[in-house]
Design a protein around this motif. Structure first.
Motif, PDB file in Angstrom:
ATOM      1  N   PHE A   4       0.827  -1.203   0.000  1.00 43.83           N
ATOM      2  CA  PHE A   4       0.000   0.000   0.000  1.00 43.83           C
ATOM      3  C   PHE A   4       0.863   1.255   0.000  1.00 43.83           C
ATOM      4  O   PHE A   4       0.598   2.210  -0.731  1.00 43.83           O
ATOM      5  N   ALA A   5       1.916   1.263   0.827  1.00 44.76           N
ATOM      6  CA  ALA A   5       2.816   2.412   0.893  1.00 44.76           C
ATOM      7  C   ALA A   5       3.489   2.647  -0.453  1.00 44.76           C
ATOM      8  O   ALA A   5       3.581   3.784  -0.930  1.00 44.76           O
ATOM      9  N   GLN A   6       3.954   1.571  -1.102  1.00 43.91           N
ATOM     10  CA  GLN A   6       4.586   1.681  -2.414  1.00 43.91           C
ATOM     11  C   GLN A   6       3.592   2.227  -3.438  1.00 43.91           C
ATOM     12  O   GLN A   6       3.939   3.082  -4.255  1.00 43.91           O
ATOM     13  N   ALA A   7       2.358   1.748  -3.375  1.00 41.39           N
ATOM     14  CA  ALA A   7       1.328   2.225  -4.306  1.00 41.39           C
ATOM     15  C   ALA A   7       1.066   3.717  -4.095  1.00 41.39           C
ATOM     16  O   ALA A   7       0.889   4.468  -5.066  1.00 41.39           O
ATOM     17  N   ARG A   8       1.060   4.161  -2.827  1.00 43.22           N
ATOM     18  CA  ARG A   8       0.855   5.594  -2.556  1.00 43.22           C
ATOM     19  C   ARG A   8       2.005   6.419  -3.121  1.00 43.22           C
ATOM     20  O   ARG A   8       1.801   7.491  -3.684  1.00 43.22           O
TER      21      ARG A   8
ATOM     22  N   GLN B  74       1.639   6.561  -6.861  1.00 42.17           N
ATOM     23  CA  GLN B  74       0.537   7.459  -7.201  1.00 42.17           C
ATOM     24  C   GLN B  74       0.972   8.912  -7.080  1.00 42.17           C
ATOM     25  O   GLN B  74       0.685   9.731  -7.949  1.00 42.17           O
ATOM     26  N   ALA B  75       1.695   9.231  -6.022  1.00 43.86           N
ATOM     27  CA  ALA B  75       2.180  10.601  -5.823  1.00 43.86           C
ATOM     28  C   ALA B  75       3.143  10.991  -6.935  1.00 43.86           C
ATOM     29  O   ALA B  75       3.102  12.126  -7.447  1.00 43.86           O
ATOM     30  N   GLN B  76       4.029  10.064  -7.331  1.00 45.55           N
ATOM     31  CA  GLN B  76       4.966  10.344  -8.416  1.00 45.55           C
ATOM     32  C   GLN B  76       4.217  10.583  -9.722  1.00 45.55           C
ATOM     33  O   GLN B  76       4.546  11.499 -10.479  1.00 45.55           O
ATOM     34  N   ALA B  77       3.206   9.777  -9.993  1.00 47.17           N
ATOM     35  CA  ALA B  77       2.425   9.938 -11.218  1.00 47.17           C
ATOM     36  C   ALA B  77       1.711  11.285 -11.208  1.00 47.17           C
ATOM     37  O   ALA B  77       1.664  11.985 -12.230  1.00 47.17           O
ATOM     38  N   GLU B  78       1.178  11.666 -10.064  1.00 46.42           N
ATOM     39  CA  GLU B  78       0.506  12.963  -9.952  1.00 46.42           C
ATOM     40  C   GLU B  78       1.508  14.101 -10.140  1.00 46.42           C
ATOM     41  O   GLU B  78       1.190  15.105 -10.785  1.00 46.42           O
ATOM     42  N   GLN B  79       2.703  13.943  -9.593  1.00 42.80           N
ATOM     43  CA  GLN B  79       3.751  14.959  -9.744  1.00 42.80           C
ATOM     44  C   GLN B  79       4.143  15.100 -11.214  1.00 42.80           C
ATOM     45  O   GLN B  79       4.286  16.212 -11.720  1.00 42.80           O
ATOM     46  N   GLU B  80       4.323  13.973 -11.896  1.00 42.86           N
ATOM     47  CA  GLU B  80       4.666  14.007 -13.319  1.00 42.86           C
ATOM     48  C   GLU B  80       3.560  14.675 -14.128  1.00 42.86           C
ATOM     49  O   GLU B  80       3.840  15.491 -15.025  1.00 42.86           O
TER      50      GLU B  80
END
Length: 177
Positions: free
Chosen positions: A128-132, A135-141
């Motif tokens: 779950f932590a890795q997925a978060r 997700q944050a990296q994808a949102e940042q990109e």
């Protein structure tokens, strides 16, 4: 039978109102049922369960058993005059046993894996932590792409300066000279 009991204790053995209301709604979706009728149904259901449990307990005791089994319930239904329900109750029991067996198989598979439940929980939380993070990296990109597009759009709009009236007026004077 119920009148001898403490009213406070009676609340502890009633069926949940929400569950009974849900059953009423499922069984009678297009019919409105008054609150006092709902209360009566709730009391009847509770009394029926008490009656059935008492009869099953009596049958259980006659066999010198300490645990009421589904078979005791079925015999209690028959002895109380509800034999017409036995087939449906038996079908529900069979279905329940199948579902319980399926659940046991699933839990046995986990046990056979040899991984303690705590370790599985830790691994799940790590995933779950890795997925978060991902997700944050994808949102940042996505934000960076949007920001880059905004910058390009601003640069393009600043290089194409609109011709103002003042510039047009100067052009006319240039023509006169």
């Amino acid at each position: 039978m119920m009148a001898d009991q403490d009213p406070q204790a009676d609340d502890d053995v009633n069926l949940p109102r929400a569950a009974v209301n849900k059953l009423i709604k499922e069984m009678l979706p297009n019919i409105r049922v008054a609150n006092d009728a709902r209360e009566l149904i709730l009391n009847c259901c509770t009394e029926f369960i008490h009656l059935l449990a008492s009869e099953a307990n009596e049958l259980c005791g006659k066999q010198s058993k300490k645990t009421i089994t589904p078979e005791h319930i079925i015999k209690a239904l028959e002895s109380l005059g509800f034999a017409s329900y036995v087939v449906e109750v038996s079908d529900v029991l069979t279905e329940h046993k199948k579902e319980a067996k399926t659940r046991r198989k699933a839990s046995t598979k986990l046990e056979k894996m040899g991984i303690p439940e705590e370790e599985l929980l830790r691994q799940q939380q790590a995933l779950f932590a890795q997925a978060r993070i991902e997700q944050a990296q994808a949102e940042q990109e996505e934000f960076m792409k949007w920001k880059q597009a905004q910058t390009i759009q601003q640069q393009e709009s600043s290089t194409i300066a609109p011709v103002s009236e003042h510039d047009n007026h100067n052009d006319e004077h240039d023509d006169d000279n």
